[in-house]
Design a protein around this motif. Structure first.
Motif, PDB file in Angstrom:
ATOM      1  N   UNK A  87      14.380 -27.191   2.863  1.00 46.74           N
ATOM      2  CA  UNK A  87      15.202 -26.238   3.608  1.00 46.74           C
ATOM      3  C   UNK A  87      15.392 -24.908   2.878  1.00 46.74           C
ATOM      4  N   UNK A  88      14.714 -24.729   1.771  1.00 43.38           N
ATOM      5  CA  UNK A  88      14.895 -23.483   1.012  1.00 43.38           C
ATOM      6  C   UNK A  88      13.565 -22.815   0.692  1.00 43.38           C
ATOM      7  N   UNK A  89      12.806 -22.429   1.726  1.00 47.91           N
ATOM      8  CA  UNK A  89      11.513 -21.797   1.468  1.00 47.91           C
ATOM      9  C   UNK A  89      11.679 -20.388   0.901  1.00 47.91           C
ATOM     10  N   UNK A  90      10.769 -20.018   0.049  1.00 44.08           N
ATOM     11  CA  UNK A  90      10.752 -18.635  -0.426  1.00 44.08           C
ATOM     12  C   UNK A  90      10.124 -17.731   0.624  1.00 44.08           C
ATOM     13  N   UNK A  91       9.192 -18.318   1.375  1.00 42.36           N
ATOM     14  CA  UNK A  91       8.501 -17.575   2.425  1.00 42.36           C
ATOM     15  C   UNK A  91       8.341 -18.511   3.632  1.00 42.36           C
ATOM     16  N   UNK A  92       8.989 -18.180   4.736  1.00 38.73           N
ATOM     17  CA  UNK A  92       8.968 -19.055   5.913  1.00 38.73           C
ATOM     18  C   UNK A  92       7.561 -19.398   6.372  1.00 38.73           C
ATOM     19  N   UNK A 147      10.845 -30.111  24.704  1.00 35.78           N
ATOM     20  CA  UNK A 147      10.340 -29.383  23.539  1.00 35.78           C
ATOM     21  C   UNK A 147      11.226 -28.171  23.308  1.00 35.78           C
ATOM     22  N   UNK A 148      11.424 -27.801  22.039  1.00 35.15           N
ATOM     23  CA  UNK A 148      12.056 -26.504  21.805  1.00 35.15           C
ATOM     24  C   UNK A 148      11.008 -25.416  22.022  1.00 35.15           C
ATOM     25  N   UNK A 149      11.458 -24.214  22.308  1.00 33.66           N
ATOM     26  CA  UNK A 149      10.515 -23.124  22.607  1.00 33.66           C
ATOM     27  C   UNK A 149      10.562 -22.017  21.558  1.00 33.66           C
ATOM     28  N   UNK A 150      10.907 -22.393  20.326  1.00 33.70           N
ATOM     29  CA  UNK A 150      10.928 -21.403  19.245  1.00 33.70           C
ATOM     30  C   UNK A 150       9.502 -20.945  18.968  1.00 33.70           C
ATOM     31  N   UNK A 151       9.283 -19.641  18.961  1.00 37.71           N
ATOM     32  CA  UNK A 151       7.943 -19.105  18.769  1.00 37.71           C
ATOM     33  C   UNK A 151       7.594 -19.007  17.286  1.00 37.71           C
ATOM     34  N   UNK A 152       6.310 -18.795  17.028  1.00 33.31           N
ATOM     35  CA  UNK A 152       5.849 -18.630  15.649  1.00 33.31           C
ATOM     36  C   UNK A 152       6.553 -17.438  15.001  1.00 33.31           C
ATOM     37  N   UNK A 153       6.621 -16.336  15.720  1.00 35.10           N
ATOM     38  CA  UNK A 153       7.233 -15.125  15.165  1.00 35.10           C
ATOM     39  C   UNK A 153       8.714 -15.343  14.892  1.00 35.10           C
ATOM     40  N   UNK A 154       9.395 -16.071  15.778  1.00 35.13           N
ATOM     41  CA  UNK A 154      10.815 -16.368  15.555  1.00 35.13           C
ATOM     42  C   UNK A 154      10.996 -17.263  14.343  1.00 35.13           C
ATOM     43  N   UNK A 155      10.104 -18.213  14.175  1.00 36.16           N
ATOM     44  CA  UNK A 155      10.177 -19.071  13.002  1.00 36.16           C
ATOM     45  C   UNK A 155       9.890 -18.305  11.719  1.00 36.16           C
ATOM     46  N   UNK A 156       8.961 -17.377  11.805  1.00 36.06           N
ATOM     47  CA  UNK A 156       8.567 -16.588  10.632  1.00 36.06           C
ATOM     48  C   UNK A 156       9.696 -15.688  10.148  1.00 36.06           C
ATOM     49  N   UNK A 157      10.447 -15.109  11.078  1.00 39.34           N
ATOM     50  CA  UNK A 157      11.469 -14.127  10.714  1.00 39.34           C
ATOM     51  C   UNK A 157      12.880 -14.706  10.659  1.00 39.34           C
ATOM     52  N   UNK A 158      13.024 -15.995  10.954  1.00 33.82           N
ATOM     53  CA  UNK A 158      14.358 -16.604  11.009  1.00 33.82           C
ATOM     54  C   UNK A 158      15.056 -16.557   9.662  1.00 33.82           C
ATOM     55  N   UNK A 159      16.336 -16.227   9.677  1.00 35.28           N
ATOM     56  CA  UNK A 159      17.139 -16.269   8.451  1.00 35.28           C
ATOM     57  C   UNK A 159      17.787 -17.639   8.286  1.00 35.28           C
TER      58      UNK A 159
END
Length: 344
Positions: A87-92, A147-159
């Protein structure tokens, strides 16, 4: 005589270890992917009774093209379990999204090289089913169709890193289903999607800090970390890791499981219930635990509901009771604590 060779990716992990043991005990030869020969030797040293039915393949980086091309040789069944869970990635993107998605792409691509493969089971998660960003009604019933609909871009930029994790699980699973739809492989695929997974950690470790994240929660109870208050939790539902392992086995042995998705949820719980179970069964830990009056806890309400009738009906899974799961987990952790000289 072996029933066949099952490739289990990331075999040294928590769920993968239990899954390997389920396949061993059912009469299979298990081939595990590891990052080094040393890790393979250390892992199997904990299960000497299965040494003659164990093989391994070194996969240093599952995100690289062709990562599983050698490992797949001679395999009849695949259980793809390896995926980042921290749960603590340096880079999503680099730490969570790409390993989950590209690791899936690579294992699926590798199946084209081994015509013996008959079944593939993919380990997803309830994180792929729901979307933690959205509030739902307590009357909402999640089913295997969700299914959840979280996109790749949303996952990439999520805080919020749990959103990144949820994106990784959903996108990796969709990669699995899309491969089946587009490539029409000769093998049949199934998905198991467990919720918060607990139960005794059997994977060999060299220290308590190496124990998986869900079991660290129980260690925190035993060592007084939560003395001043009941810990917060995410989804207030559980499943026993042993049930997850059995579901992998059933998913590749039963014809009814071909092309199906199964939610693995033992039931709902409140964190106060964990404290109550631990106090009643391990009274010597009472001074390290927060005070709980279980009679004042609302044990009936849940934030939503989950339909597992397909899992129980088709896979024949009888979920392990909550109290047994807690007691077995704590007993194992106390044994390990004693082994490492950290008796609570």
């Amino acid at each position: 005589m072996s029933k066949g060779v099952v490739l289990i990716t990331g075999i040294t992990g928590y769920v993968a270890t239990h899954t390997a043991l389920a396949f061993f005990e059912a009469g299979y030869t298990v081939k595990g992917t590891v990052r080094s020969a040393e890790k393979a030797d250390f892992w199997i040293s904990a299960f000497p009774q299965h040494k003659d039915a164990f093989q391994y393949a070194i996969v240093e980086d599952m995100t690289l093209p062709g990562a599983y091309d050698e490992a797949i040789k001679g395999v009849d069944i695949v259980a793809h379990i390896a995926s980042p869970t921290h749960w603590n990635p340096k880079d999503n993107e680099k730490d969570i999204l790409l390993p989950a998605i590209n690791g899936t792409k690579n294992i699926l691509s590798a199946t084209k090289l081994e015509p013996r493969i008959k079944r593939v089971v993919f380990t997803s998660s309830f994180a792929a089913v729901s979307d933690a960003r959205k509030e739902v009604s307590p009357d909402k019933v999640f089913t295997p169709a969700d299914f959840n609909d979280i996109t790749y871009e949303e996952g990439k930029t999520a805080t919020e890193h749990r959103w990144t994790y949820q994106a990784s699980k959903a996108l990796a699973e969709k990669t699995f289903w899309n491969f089946i739809k587009e490539e029409k492989p000769s093998w049949a695929g199934s998905v198991v999607a467990p919720i918060g997974t607990y139960g005794p950690p059997l994977q060999p470790v060299k220290s308590l800090k190496d124990i998986n994240m869900s079991c660290q929660f129980f260690l925190g109870l035993a060592n007084g970390t939560f003395k001043n208050g009941v810990p917060a939790i995410g989804f207030p539902f559980f499943v026993d890791v042993r049930d997850v392992a059995l579901a992998h086995l059933r998913a590749v042995e039963l014809d009814v499981a071909k092309g199906q998705r199964y939610l693995l949820v033992g039931g709902p719980y409140k964190p106060e219930q964990i404290v109550d179970v631990v106090v009643r069964n391990f009274p010597f830990l009472k001074e390290k635990l927060p005070e709980v009056d279980i009679t004042k806890v609302d044990l009936e309400s849940t934030p939503f509901k989950i339909d597992t009738s397909k899992t129980t009906g088709e896979l024949g899974i009888t979920f392990t009771p909550f109290e047994k799961m807690i007691v077995d987990t704590m007993n194992r952790l106390l044994f390990l604590a004693k082994q490492f000289g950290a008796i609570p």
